[in-house]
Design an enzyme around this catalytic site. Structure first.
Site: not given
Ligand code: COA
Ligand code: ZN
Length: 315
Positions: A18-19, A210, A212, A243
């Protein structure tokens, strides 16, 4: 140090799938991810964070989360964890039968907004619904607090903020906490202070560190956390990791280096180091570049070399 706590056994959660893979420039094909996780499952690791159920736009490298979770062979005794940022992620993870959901939020709002488009308070509101939904299903609910030791945008993150977030997470029903040094800003004194404080406030709580290794302090921070009663560690094979939404982020503390350190200290990890090293040796081919881990390059500390010929001839 908490005298009642048994430090003779530590538990490693392998986060490279994952990370590690989330930040690689190359998309590692699903089948290769599955092979990596299946090999890791045979090494004695306590847990493997196999993927994240995030937006595929935010983390395109892990867009195959369902296929990975469904393709791996589950080994009894190994916990399969998935990182989850919101309700949709939780539903996807539950549908795949994960053993543990690792909710993620940021202690600093700047990083929270950059990474998740949510402040810590916004994340907490959404977690309430998720915990309600997951509770009673048998799936363990952990929460990772990113930037707990410093934020690349804001700098210092006050202890009291991390403690307050922990308090709120526990009030929601979260069952374990990971304190995350997202960009390697933590130093051993800070780690000791926060770990001691968390352990004394919530002695029953499973707390994971956790870290880095961005500034070379990864093993020092893990060691001092262990000296202060922490026995659970996230680590990434080869020292992969980072990240994509934290500027300057680089790899996690390296799993085989961490396991090697504990093995040399005669602290039980449950991990077969030689098997782990054999998996780590395959990483450069998988990700297409050299990786930071040191034990793979140097060999175990038990490695011995022949004497230089000048000396061996003289004896
Ligand atoms: N899995 C899949 N799709 C997702 C989702 C999830 N968990 N959460 C939101 N989406 C999709 C929505 O369905 C929407 O899709 P569409 O554009 O086709 O309609 C789109 O993403 C936007 O949804 P929204 O609720 O407005 O989310 P956002 O754009 O504000 O994004 C997160 C928020 C949290 C989903 C996004 O920033 C994210 O996944 N971040 C993870 C970052 C990460 O993992 N970083 C490293 C680890 S620390
Ligand atoms: Zn990390």
């Amino acid at each position: 140090m908490t005298p009642s706590h048994d430090r003779s056994r530590v538990f490693i959660n392998e986060v490279a799938p994952r990370d590690g893979l989330q930040i690689e420039s190359r998309f590692v094909p699903t089948e290769e991810k599955i092979q990596l996780i299946d090999a890791l499952s045979q090494t004695g690791l306590a847990k493997i964070e196999a993927t994240s159920f995030t937006s595929p736009k935010a983390i395109p490298n892990l867009r195959d989360a369902e296929a990975v979770m469904q393709g791996i062979g589950r080994v009894p005794g190994v916990g399969y964890v998935a990182l989850v940022p919101n309700e949709k992620g939780a539903e996807r993870a539950l549908a795949c039968g994960v053993d543990e959901i690792n909710l993620v939020l940021s202690a600093s709002d700047s990083h929270g907004l950059a990474n998740l488009r949510m402040t810590a308070d916004a994340s907490l509101v959404r977690f309430a619904g998720i915990v309600e939904r997951v509770r009673g299903s048998g799936v363990f609910i952990n929460a990772s607090i990113s930037t707990a030791f410093g934020c690349p945008f804001e700098g210092e993150v006050p202890f009291k903020r991390v403690l307050a977030i922990t308090e709120k997470l526990l009030a929601l029903g979260v069952e374990g906490i990971s304190l995350c040094d997202t960009t390697g800003m933590a130093n051993p004194r800070q780690v000791a202070d926060l770990c001691r404080e968390v352990r004394s406030r919530w002695p029953w709580l499973p707390v994971t560190l956790h870290v880095h290794n961005t500034r070379g302090m990864g093993l020092a921070n893990a060691l001092i956390a262990w000296q202060n009663g922490i026995t659970r560690f996230d680590a990434a094979l080869g020292g992969l990791g980072g990240c994509p939404y934290a500027p300057g982020a680089t790899g996690n503390v390296c799993t085989e280096d961490l396991v090697h350190m504990f093995a040399q200290m005669e602290v039980e990890t449950g991990v077969d180091l030689e098997r782990l090293v054999a998996v780590a040796e395959r990483l450069p081919a998988l990700v297409g570049h050299d990786v930071p881990g040191q034990v793979v390059k140097a060999g175990l500390a038990t490695r011995r070399y022949p004497l230089p010929s000048s000396l061996s001839e003289a004896t």
